[in-house]
Write a protein that holds these residues in place. Structure first.
Motif, short mmCIF file in Angstrom:
data_model
loop_
_atom_site.label_atom_id
_atom_site.label_comp_id
_atom_site.label_asym_id
_atom_site.label_seq_id
_atom_site.Cartn_x
_atom_site.Cartn_y
_atom_site.Cartn_z
N GLN A 169 -13.57 -62.34 -10.66
CA GLN A 169 -13.33 -60.94 -10.32
C GLN A 169 -12.10 -60.81 -9.43
OE1 GLN A 169 -17.01 -59.67 -8.55
NE2 GLN A 169 -18.11 -59.63 -10.49
N ALA A 170 -11.94 -61.72 -8.48
CA ALA A 170 -10.78 -61.69 -7.60
C ALA A 170 -9.49 -61.93 -8.38
CB ALA A 170 -10.93 -62.72 -6.48
N GLY A 175 -4.50 -59.53 -10.75
CA GLY A 175 -3.57 -59.46 -11.87
C GLY A 175 -2.83 -60.76 -12.12
N ARG A 176 -3.43 -61.87 -11.75
CA ARG A 176 -2.81 -63.19 -11.96
C ARG A 176 -3.82 -64.09 -12.64
NH1 ARG A 176 -0.59 -64.79 -6.06
NH2 ARG A 176 0.68 -66.29 -7.22
N SER A 178 -5.97 -67.62 -13.13
CA SER A 178 -6.61 -68.52 -12.17
C SER A 178 -5.70 -69.69 -11.83
CB SER A 178 -7.94 -69.04 -12.74
OG SER A 178 -7.73 -69.71 -13.97
N GLY A 179 -4.92 -70.17 -12.81
CA GLY A 179 -3.99 -71.26 -12.55
C GLY A 179 -2.92 -70.87 -11.55
N GLU A 180 -2.42 -69.64 -11.66
CA GLU A 180 -1.40 -69.17 -10.72
C GLU A 180 -1.97 -69.07 -9.30
OE1 GLU A 180 1.30 -66.38 -13.73
OE2 GLU A 180 -0.41 -65.53 -12.64
N LEU A 181 -3.19 -68.57 -9.19
CA LEU A 181 -3.80 -68.46 -7.87
C LEU A 181 -4.07 -69.83 -7.27
CD1 LEU A 181 -6.28 -65.51 -8.34
CD2 LEU A 181 -4.19 -65.52 -7.01
#
Length: 233
Positions: A169-170, A175-176, A178-181
């Protein structure tokens, strides 16, 4: 809540006209509503509207929302596909139970939050408990310890899925991908680790990272949990 009455094999017969609805159908609609809109959307009024009944008439099938929640939890517990008998490989059996639990909780995202409020065990949940106790029989734990192991394993799965869902959800809100985060988080942690104030963290970050594929990560942590939970002291 009277568990004996709640989980009676059949609903009590009624005089007069045949009931327009069944407790099973009402429960299925409540589960569908929770799956689509979350547990807070499940009200007696909303469920009644889905089955085309008056709110007050729903109470003749289910006395309150707390009882409805018990029925919902047991309904989705029926999603387990338990073999007739354990294979004898208790580790593989525990892994399968936990993976089934994770799949069910992800299919019904409201379930991890609902479990702590459960007051009783219905027939579907009892079947899962009984099978798990049988799986654990070769370990050498007494019956009470096996029951505690099942509870702790379920708690681990529920906590893990809650974290997974919250992270998803986060990620969506940001708007990114999961890999970017994860890359951004890793860069930040490496930058603070080199300052020298977090030597243990720096040591951990210097090691090759484990695979981040969700199923692999869950399996790795699950094995660690099983090793700890089943240690005979």
């Amino acid at each position: 809540m009277d568990p004996e009455r709640l989980w009676s094999p059949a609903e009590r017969p009624r005089r007069g006209r045949r009931p327009a609805h069944s407790r099973a159908a009402i429960t299925a609609e409540a589960v569908a509503l929770a799956d689509a809109e979350g547990l807070t959307a499940v009200t007696m009024r909303a469920v009644a509207a889905r089955i085309g009944a008056g709110t007050m008439s729903l109470y003749s099938y289910v006395p309150n929302k707390e009882t409805l929640l018990e029925l919902m939890i047991d309904h989705v517990s029926g999603d387990h596909r338990l073999p007739p008998e354990p294979s004898g490989d208790w580790r593989a059996g525990l892994r399968q139970i936990a993976h089934d639990q994770r799949a069910i909780m992800r299919r019904h995202p409201w379930l991890p939050a609902a479990l702590p409020a459960r007051q009783t065990l219905g027939p579907n949940a009892l079947a899962v408990v009984e099978y798990t106790l049988a799986v654990l029989a070769p370990v050498g734990l007494d019956a009470q310890a096996r029951l505690e192991t099942f509870s702790l394993l379920t708690g681990f799965v529920a906590s893990y899925v809650s974290y997974e869902l919250a992270q998803e959800q986060a990620t969506e809100a940001a708007g990114r991908t999961s890999g970017e985060l994860l890359d951004a988080q890793a860069r930040y942690l490496r930058s603070v680790a080199v300052e020298g104030r977090y030597p243990h963290l720096a040591q951990a970050l210097a090691m090759p990272s484990h695979a981040q594929e969700p199923q692999a990560a869950f399996g790795r942590l699950l094995d660690r949990m099983i090793n700890g939970l089943t240690a005979v002291t």
